[in-house]
Design a protein around this motif. Sequence first.
Motif, PDB file in Angstrom:
ATOM      1  N   ALA A   1       0.832  -1.211   0.000  1.00 49.02           N
ATOM      2  CA  ALA A   1       0.000   0.000   0.000  1.00 49.02           C
ATOM      3  C   ALA A   1       0.864   1.258   0.000  1.00 49.02           C
ATOM      4  CB  ALA A   1      -0.938   0.001   1.200  1.00 49.02           C
ATOM      5  N   THR A   2       1.993   1.207   0.697  1.00 48.27           N
ATOM      6  CA  THR A   2       2.840   2.387   0.822  1.00 48.27           C
ATOM      7  C   THR A   2       3.749   2.567  -0.391  1.00 48.27           C
ATOM      8  OG1 THR A   2       2.811   2.107   3.211  1.00 48.27           O
ATOM      9  CG2 THR A   2       4.514   3.547   2.312  1.00 48.27           C
TER      10      THR A   2
ATOM     11  N   ASN B   1       0.879   0.325  -4.659  1.00 47.76           N
ATOM     12  CA  ASN B   1      -0.485   0.752  -4.976  1.00 47.76           C
ATOM     13  C   ASN B   1      -1.283   0.998  -3.705  1.00 47.76           C
ATOM     14  OD1 ASN B   1      -3.092   1.160  -5.826  1.00 47.76           O
ATOM     15  ND2 ASN B   1      -3.166  -0.612  -7.196  1.00 47.76           N
ATOM     16  N   PRO B   2      -1.592   2.274  -3.400  1.00 48.40           N
ATOM     17  CA  PRO B   2      -2.321   2.592  -2.173  1.00 48.40           C
ATOM     18  C   PRO B   2      -3.700   1.946  -2.113  1.00 48.40           C
ATOM     19  CG  PRO B   2      -2.262   4.495  -3.643  1.00 48.40           C
ATOM     20  CD  PRO B   2      -1.309   3.474  -4.208  1.00 48.40           C
TER      21      PRO B   2
ATOM     22  N   ARG C   1      -4.203  -1.076  -3.026  1.00 45.85           N
ATOM     23  CA  ARG C   1      -3.929  -2.485  -2.717  1.00 45.85           C
ATOM     24  C   ARG C   1      -4.520  -3.456  -3.720  1.00 45.85           C
ATOM     25  NH1 ARG C   1      -6.685  -3.324   1.751  1.00 45.85           N
ATOM     26  NH2 ARG C   1      -6.808  -1.318   2.800  1.00 45.85           N
TER      27      ARG C   1
ATOM     28  N   GLU D   1       9.600   2.741 -11.009  1.00 46.72           N
ATOM     29  CA  GLU D   1       8.294   3.373 -11.142  1.00 46.72           C
ATOM     30  C   GLU D   1       7.192   2.303 -11.281  1.00 46.72           C
ATOM     31  OE1 GLU D   1       8.416   7.026 -12.641  1.00 46.72           O
ATOM     32  OE2 GLU D   1       6.287   7.244 -13.094  1.00 46.72           O
ATOM     33  N   ALA D   2       6.066   2.518 -10.579  1.00 42.08           N
ATOM     34  CA  ALA D   2       4.961   1.557 -10.625  1.00 42.08           C
ATOM     35  C   ALA D   2       3.840   2.086 -11.517  1.00 42.08           C
ATOM     36  CB  ALA D   2       4.427   1.291  -9.223  1.00 42.08           C
ATOM     37  N   ILE D   3       3.293   1.214 -12.358  1.00 40.22           N
ATOM     38  CA  ILE D   3       2.160   1.565 -13.210  1.00 40.22           C
ATOM     39  C   ILE D   3       0.938   0.766 -12.766  1.00 40.22           C
ATOM     40  CG2 ILE D   3       1.255   1.592 -15.576  1.00 40.22           C
ATOM     41  CD1 ILE D   3       4.067   1.846 -16.603  1.00 40.22           C
ATOM     42  N   VAL D   4      -0.172   1.453 -12.502  1.00 39.07           N
ATOM     43  CA  VAL D   4      -1.469   0.826 -12.253  1.00 39.07           C
ATOM     44  C   VAL D   4      -2.501   1.655 -13.014  1.00 39.07           C
ATOM     45  CG1 VAL D   4      -0.890  -0.114  -9.996  1.00 39.07           C
ATOM     46  CG2 VAL D   4      -1.889   2.161 -10.105  1.00 39.07           C
ATOM     47  N   ASP D   5      -3.711   1.102 -13.341  1.00 36.84           N
ATOM     48  CA  ASP D   5      -4.167  -0.241 -13.106  1.00 36.84           C
ATOM     49  C   ASP D   5      -3.994  -1.093 -14.372  1.00 36.84           C
ATOM     50  OD1 ASP D   5      -6.108   0.701 -14.895  1.00 36.84           O
ATOM     51  OD2 ASP D   5      -7.549   1.099 -13.322  1.00 36.84           O
TER      52      ASP D   5
ATOM     53  N   ILE E   1      -4.076   0.645 -17.763  1.00 40.74           N
ATOM     54  CA  ILE E   1      -2.934   1.529 -18.005  1.00 40.74           C
ATOM     55  C   ILE E   1      -1.676   0.705 -18.298  1.00 40.74           C
ATOM     56  CG2 ILE E   1      -1.625   3.472 -17.069  1.00 40.74           C
ATOM     57  CD1 ILE E   1      -4.777   3.831 -17.543  1.00 40.74           C
TER      58      ILE E   1
ATOM     59  N   ASP F   1      -2.048  -0.365 -21.867  1.00 41.01           N
ATOM     60  CA  ASP F   1      -1.748   0.777 -22.717  1.00 41.01           C
ATOM     61  C   ASP F   1      -0.234   0.969 -22.830  1.00 41.01           C
ATOM     62  OD1 ASP F   1      -2.847   3.601 -23.849  1.00 41.01           O
ATOM     63  OD2 ASP F   1      -1.125   4.014 -22.565  1.00 41.01           O
ATOM     64  N   TYR F   2       0.461   0.809 -21.710  1.00 42.24           N
ATOM     65  CA  TYR F   2       1.923   0.954 -21.699  1.00 42.24           C
ATOM     66  C   TYR F   2       2.584  -0.146 -22.545  1.00 42.24           C
ATOM     67  CZ  TYR F   2       6.699   1.322 -19.951  1.00 42.24           C
ATOM     68  OH  TYR F   2       8.063   1.462 -19.875  1.00 42.24           O
TER      69      TYR F   2
ATOM     70  N   THR G   1      -1.373   6.715 -14.379  1.00 42.17           N
ATOM     71  CA  THR G   1      -1.303   6.028 -13.077  1.00 42.17           C
ATOM     72  C   THR G   1      -1.849   6.938 -11.979  1.00 42.17           C
ATOM     73  OG1 THR G   1       0.513   4.534 -13.661  1.00 42.17           O
ATOM     74  CG2 THR G   1       0.283   5.074 -11.332  1.00 42.17           C
TER      75      THR G   1
ATOM     76  N   HIS H   1      -4.343   5.844   2.350  1.00 42.49           N
ATOM     77  CA  HIS H   1      -3.128   5.566   1.574  1.00 42.49           C
ATOM     78  C   HIS H   1      -3.157   6.279   0.220  1.00 42.49           C
ATOM     79  CE1 HIS H   1      -2.043   2.248   4.394  1.00 42.49           C
ATOM     80  NE2 HIS H   1      -0.834   2.569   4.002  1.00 42.49           N
TER      81      HIS H   1
END
Lengths: 205, 205
Positions: free
Chosen positions: A45-46, A49-50, A52, A63-67, A70, A73-74, B97, B138
């Motif tokens: 979460a921290t 992805n907050p 979760r 770097e994190a990509i969500v969801d 997206i 798409d990337y 994101t 979060h």
Amino acid sequence: MKLIWSPTSPFARKVRVAAYELGLHERLTLEALNVQPGKLNPEYATSVNPLRKIPALILDDGEAIVDSLIICDYLDALAGGDRIIPAANPERARVLTAHSIANGVIDTLVQLRYETWLRPEELRWQVWSDDLWDRVVHGLSWLEQRAGAPRDRFDLAAITTACMLGYLDLRFAGAAWREKFPALAAFEAAVRDRPSLGNTAPPQG
Amino acid sequence: MKLIWSPTSPFARKVRVAAYELGLHERLTLEALNVQPGKLNPEYATSVNPLRKIPALILDDGEAIVDSLIICDYLDALAGGDRIIPAANPERARVLTAHSIANGVIDTLVQLRYETWLRPEELRWQVWSDDLWDRVVHGLSWLEQRAGAPRDRFDLAAITTACMLGYLDLRFAGAAWREKFPALAAFEAAVRDRPSLGNTAPPQG
């Protein structure tokens, strides 16, 4: 790139199918994470992805990509673009709207599972589970009407529809959707043996 | 083009703000629809959105586009592209994101409202509302860390964050988020007077 996933998540499967279709699956390493209501996963979460939810894609620079949309798409852009997501309207809006419907049916099925399976029995609300099931049936009818249309590619809407049907089979085995939605049943039978789907099928039972 | 909306929906507001920012708001006619759990809206479910969510954009040829992200993508393209959604990575994935997080916080707040306000009191599940609120906190922390970063445009992530904060003020007035998230409070104060936000503010109370 690292994909945070679980073997039974239909949203994670969607990304893996997309990666296979785009020829990028060998560039993904998988890291399993169990997510469910009441499990707070504070580190995830921290740092990722907050909300979760899974999947998340962690790039090599951290770097994190969500969801999942997206991430798809990337990956589509990484494969050159205009592959599983059409670049130009009106086809783009059509595929992305069909993706919204199929993805929304998955979301609704997950909520239905929380309501009818995870939530303590004495706290379930029939009005809500009836409402959710009504959305699922309307969503399947919408997709059924379009399932017979000719396709020139296995796009993100088709990928997501296939993952949604796989999730129905996994978690709602008594739903008998094939009898009520013959065009979707024919679609599922026609695409089932694609390596992207075969290699990402959830464990049964 | 016709936008199916309601005055208090944060997702519908997001689309209206996007239309203002893109100079397209005069091309939208608004049609109100009341959606809520247990209200089956069969005509809307059959002819527009089987998931019964708003907003939906009905094009002049009758085609419906859902959901709010896909409508914003369509409007961005209609305005020439690369306006509120960057065309190229890595900026594109970063904005999308951040949109996913802000939009997911709205989704979580709506679920929280269903759980703590709409659901009959004796059927509420504290584990679930605590879980949802933990996601909101979060999510706000994630957005807080990025709210001070310089922005060269009022992009879809900023639009969605502003609509999310407006929804917090509308429905969770006791949350006192400004004290806990000062960078978000400064962001909200800085953008509040944009015509796009002022002209789409939800009715209070």
